[in-house]
Design a protein around this motif. Structure first.
Motif, PDB file in Angstrom:
ATOM      1  N   GLU A  48      32.106   9.196  16.475  1.00 42.90           N
ATOM      2  CA  GLU A  48      31.146   8.100  16.564  1.00 42.90           C
ATOM      3  C   GLU A  48      29.832   8.563  17.190  1.00 42.90           C
ATOM      4  O   GLU A  48      28.767   8.110  16.839  1.00 42.90           O
ATOM      5  CB  GLU A  48      31.756   6.963  17.393  1.00 42.90           C
ATOM      6  CG  GLU A  48      30.956   5.679  17.344  1.00 42.90           C
ATOM      7  CD  GLU A  48      31.718   4.508  17.910  1.00 42.90           C
ATOM      8  OE1 GLU A  48      31.262   3.945  18.919  1.00 42.90           O
ATOM      9  OE2 GLU A  48      32.768   4.161  17.343  1.00 42.90           O
ATOM     10  N   ASP A  49      29.938   9.508  18.139  1.00 37.98           N
ATOM     11  CA  ASP A  49      28.730  10.011  18.793  1.00 37.98           C
ATOM     12  C   ASP A  49      29.043  11.360  19.450  1.00 37.98           C
ATOM     13  O   ASP A  49      30.192  11.667  19.743  1.00 37.98           O
ATOM     14  CB  ASP A  49      28.236   9.024  19.862  1.00 37.98           C
ATOM     15  CG  ASP A  49      26.738   9.147  20.120  1.00 37.98           C
ATOM     16  OD1 ASP A  49      26.151  10.157  19.657  1.00 37.98           O
ATOM     17  OD2 ASP A  49      26.165   8.262  20.766  1.00 37.98           O
ATOM     18  N   THR A  61      42.726   9.441  17.399  1.00 39.87           N
ATOM     19  CA  THR A  61      41.908  10.582  16.986  1.00 39.87           C
ATOM     20  C   THR A  61      41.486  11.412  18.189  1.00 39.87           C
ATOM     21  O   THR A  61      41.484  12.647  18.152  1.00 39.87           O
ATOM     22  CB  THR A  61      40.654  10.105  16.222  1.00 39.87           C
ATOM     23  OG1 THR A  61      41.051   9.248  15.149  1.00 39.87           O
ATOM     24  CG2 THR A  61      39.888  11.280  15.643  1.00 39.87           C
ATOM     25  N   GLU A 113      37.730  -5.821  19.224  1.00 41.69           N
ATOM     26  CA  GLU A 113      37.125  -4.606  19.756  1.00 41.69           C
ATOM     27  C   GLU A 113      38.094  -3.453  19.657  1.00 41.69           C
ATOM     28  O   GLU A 113      39.256  -3.573  19.974  1.00 41.69           O
ATOM     29  CB  GLU A 113      36.737  -4.802  21.223  1.00 41.69           C
ATOM     30  CG  GLU A 113      35.533  -5.702  21.403  1.00 41.69           C
ATOM     31  CD  GLU A 113      35.031  -5.655  22.823  1.00 41.69           C
ATOM     32  OE1 GLU A 113      35.511  -4.815  23.605  1.00 41.69           O
ATOM     33  OE2 GLU A 113      34.164  -6.452  23.148  1.00 41.69           O
ATOM     34  N   THR A 114      37.639  -2.334  19.159  1.00 41.66           N
ATOM     35  CA  THR A 114      38.454  -1.134  19.082  1.00 41.66           C
ATOM     36  C   THR A 114      38.130  -0.246  20.269  1.00 41.66           C
ATOM     37  O   THR A 114      36.983   0.067  20.534  1.00 41.66           O
ATOM     38  CB  THR A 114      38.156  -0.362  17.772  1.00 41.66           C
ATOM     39  OG1 THR A 114      38.395  -1.230  16.674  1.00 41.66           O
ATOM     40  CG2 THR A 114      39.042   0.868  17.664  1.00 41.66           C
ATOM     41  N   GLU A 156      36.881  11.138  12.500  1.00 45.47           N
ATOM     42  CA  GLU A 156      35.479  10.718  12.512  1.00 45.47           C
ATOM     43  C   GLU A 156      34.937  10.598  13.936  1.00 45.47           C
ATOM     44  O   GLU A 156      35.548   9.983  14.807  1.00 45.47           O
ATOM     45  CB  GLU A 156      35.352   9.363  11.805  1.00 45.47           C
ATOM     46  CG  GLU A 156      33.918   8.915  11.606  1.00 45.47           C
ATOM     47  CD  GLU A 156      33.819   7.615  10.840  1.00 45.47           C
ATOM     48  OE1 GLU A 156      32.694   7.093  10.724  1.00 45.47           O
ATOM     49  OE2 GLU A 156      34.863   7.121  10.358  1.00 45.47           O
ATOM     50  N   LYS A 191      29.692   2.611  25.077  1.00 43.49           N
ATOM     51  CA  LYS A 191      29.118   2.943  23.770  1.00 43.49           C
ATOM     52  C   LYS A 191      27.613   3.118  23.892  1.00 43.49           C
ATOM     53  O   LYS A 191      26.995   2.663  24.850  1.00 43.49           O
ATOM     54  CB  LYS A 191      29.423   1.841  22.744  1.00 43.49           C
ATOM     55  CG  LYS A 191      30.899   1.751  22.347  1.00 43.49           C
ATOM     56  CD  LYS A 191      31.094   0.730  21.245  1.00 43.49           C
ATOM     57  CE  LYS A 191      32.541   0.655  20.805  1.00 43.49           C
ATOM     58  NZ  LYS A 191      32.740  -0.323  19.713  1.00 43.49           N
ATOM     59  N   ASN A 193      35.405   2.630  27.777  1.00 43.94           N
ATOM     60  CA  ASN A 193      35.047   1.915  26.556  1.00 43.94           C
ATOM     61  C   ASN A 193      33.536   1.773  26.416  1.00 43.94           C
ATOM     62  O   ASN A 193      33.034   0.812  25.862  1.00 43.94           O
ATOM     63  CB  ASN A 193      35.705   0.529  26.541  1.00 43.94           C
ATOM     64  CG  ASN A 193      37.214   0.619  26.456  1.00 43.94           C
ATOM     65  OD1 ASN A 193      37.737   1.306  25.582  1.00 43.94           O
ATOM     66  ND2 ASN A 193      37.910  -0.034  27.356  1.00 43.94           N
ATOM     67  N   THR A 234      37.443   2.836  22.412  1.00 38.40           N
ATOM     68  CA  THR A 234      36.922   4.170  22.113  1.00 38.40           C
ATOM     69  C   THR A 234      37.274   5.108  23.252  1.00 38.40           C
ATOM     70  O   THR A 234      37.384   4.692  24.397  1.00 38.40           O
ATOM     71  CB  THR A 234      35.386   4.131  21.948  1.00 38.40           C
ATOM     72  OG1 THR A 234      34.810   3.581  23.120  1.00 38.40           O
ATOM     73  CG2 THR A 234      34.994   3.317  20.733  1.00 38.40           C
ATOM     74  N   PHE A 270      35.022   9.244  19.977  1.00 37.01           N
ATOM     75  CA  PHE A 270      35.781   8.954  18.760  1.00 37.01           C
ATOM     76  C   PHE A 270      35.982   7.454  18.598  1.00 37.01           C
ATOM     77  O   PHE A 270      35.910   6.695  19.572  1.00 37.01           O
ATOM     78  CB  PHE A 270      37.139   9.666  18.794  1.00 37.01           C
ATOM     79  CG  PHE A 270      37.035  11.159  18.653  1.00 37.01           C
ATOM     80  CD1 PHE A 270      37.044  11.755  17.402  1.00 37.01           C
ATOM     81  CD2 PHE A 270      36.920  11.969  19.768  1.00 37.01           C
ATOM     82  CE1 PHE A 270      36.942  13.135  17.271  1.00 37.01           C
ATOM     83  CE2 PHE A 270      36.815  13.349  19.644  1.00 37.01           C
ATOM     84  CZ  PHE A 270      36.835  13.928  18.391  1.00 37.01           C
ATOM     85  N   LYS A 271      36.286   7.041  17.389  1.00 35.43           N
ATOM     86  CA  LYS A 271      36.416   5.620  17.084  1.00 35.43           C
ATOM     87  C   LYS A 271      37.714   5.020  17.613  1.00 35.43           C
ATOM     88  O   LYS A 271      37.805   3.823  17.815  1.00 35.43           O
ATOM     89  CB  LYS A 271      36.321   5.380  15.575  1.00 35.43           C
ATOM     90  CG  LYS A 271      34.905   5.526  15.042  1.00 35.43           C
ATOM     91  CD  LYS A 271      34.815   5.092  13.595  1.00 35.43           C
ATOM     92  CE  LYS A 271      33.362   5.122  13.104  1.00 35.43           C
ATOM     93  NZ  LYS A 271      32.530   4.123  13.775  1.00 35.43           N
ATOM     94  N   ASN A 272      38.741   5.844  17.816  1.00 34.13           N
ATOM     95  CA  ASN A 272      39.999   5.298  18.312  1.00 34.13           C
ATOM     96  C   ASN A 272      40.732   6.316  19.172  1.00 34.13           C
ATOM     97  O   ASN A 272      40.415   7.511  19.181  1.00 34.13           O
ATOM     98  CB  ASN A 272      40.892   4.829  17.153  1.00 34.13           C
ATOM     99  CG  ASN A 272      41.142   5.934  16.145  1.00 34.13           C
ATOM    100  OD1 ASN A 272      41.734   6.958  16.477  1.00 34.13           O
ATOM    101  ND2 ASN A 272      40.682   5.744  14.913  1.00 34.13           N
TER     102      ASN A 272
END
Length: 273
Positions: free
Chosen positions: A7-8, A27, A244-245, A5, A55, A53, A247, A22-24
């Motif tokens: 994220e942006d 990935t 917090e994950t 997935e 966003k 990190n 990115t 990416f979210k993590n």
């Protein structure tokens, strides 16, 4: 994206690079491995993982200015590269042999960027500290040294917390001096696996402590902690999830053409692909 997935997604008109958020970390690493060298539209892609990190709009501003800093290669940030499977038991047992190996590694590492430090880490790891450069990860990863295939990875920034169970006894809590001595011993033990930012008794379990490391904790560290014994008791280590994950961003080069950047519809179609 097929790898996971997104994220942006952002396309920089300054440099023509596409950036995927990416979210993590896992990935993003999979995307880098999948896309780097992939031929798309007759052009070979170059994919690179970028630490950070950021966003939202802050992330877009950050990646849009990356090319002005050489894609982060020579910026002032500190990057720590971990080299696994590079030293042998014989290297660790012979001080002269170890020094010779480190000199060889240093000779390879120095041309790849501004090398600030080189040290031996846990489990026969070699830790390289660079100012800005990430080239060492790609250069060392997969290299054959001493008959072994080297594995290189970038140490992540942030904080990792580990819950250590079965490390304290009821007697420790009956004497404050005894408790402080036990906590000091545990800090020394935990420091063998990374830089300890904090160590405290777990609020929900008297016989447990929470160790807060500087940097994320990997599975190898957990395995090593789980194999240790203290006071005759086997330690049980568990990674505590943070709110917090982290990115991760990767850069895709050679993926857009001049026509893509001149035609908004064409650009959107390419981004969708």
């Amino acid at each position: 994206a097929k790898v996971g997935e997104i994220e942006d997604l952002f396309v920089s008109k300054k440099c023509g690079h596409a950036f995927c958020l990416f979210k993590n970390t896992e990935t993003a690493q999979a995307a880098e491995a999948c896309w780097n060298g992939l031929v798309l539209g007759g052009t070979k892609l170059e994919a690179k993982l970028l630490p950070g990190n950021h966003k939202g709009d802050e992330w877009k501003k950050w990646v849009d200015n990356i090319h002005e800093e050489g894609d982060g290669e020579e910026s002032g940030s500190i990057n720590v590269v971990i080299l696994d499977n590079i030293l042998t038991d014989e290297d660790m047992e012979d001080e002269e042999c170890l020094k010779e190996c480190l000199d060889d590694i240093k000779g390879i590492a120095e041309p790849l960027g501004t090398l600030e430090d080189i040290q031996v880490g846990n489990s026969k790891q070699v830790v390289l500290t660079y100012r800005g450069s990430q080239k060492a990860v790609h250069h060392f990863n997969g290299m054959l040294m001493g008959g072994q295939v080297v594995r290189a990875r970038l140490k992540e920034n942030g904080v990792g917390s580990v819950l250590l169970s079965n490390v304290l006894a009821e007697e420790d809590f009956e004497d404050e001096e005894c408790l402080n001595e036990s906590l000091s011993d545990l800090r020394d033990l935990a420091s063998r696996f990374g830089i300890v930012k904090d160590l405290q008794v777990h609020t929900e379990g008297k016989c447990s402590v929470v160790v807060q490391y500087e940097g994320n904790v990997d599975n190898q560290t957990l395995c090593e902690l789980n194999n240790l014994k203290i006071g005759g008791q086997k330690i049980h280590a568990t990674l505590l999830q943070t709110e917090e994950t982290s990115t991760k961003t990767i850069t895709l080069r050679n993926i857009l053409t001049e026509d893509d950047l001149e035609d908004a519809d064409c650009l959107e179609e390419t981004k969708a692909d």
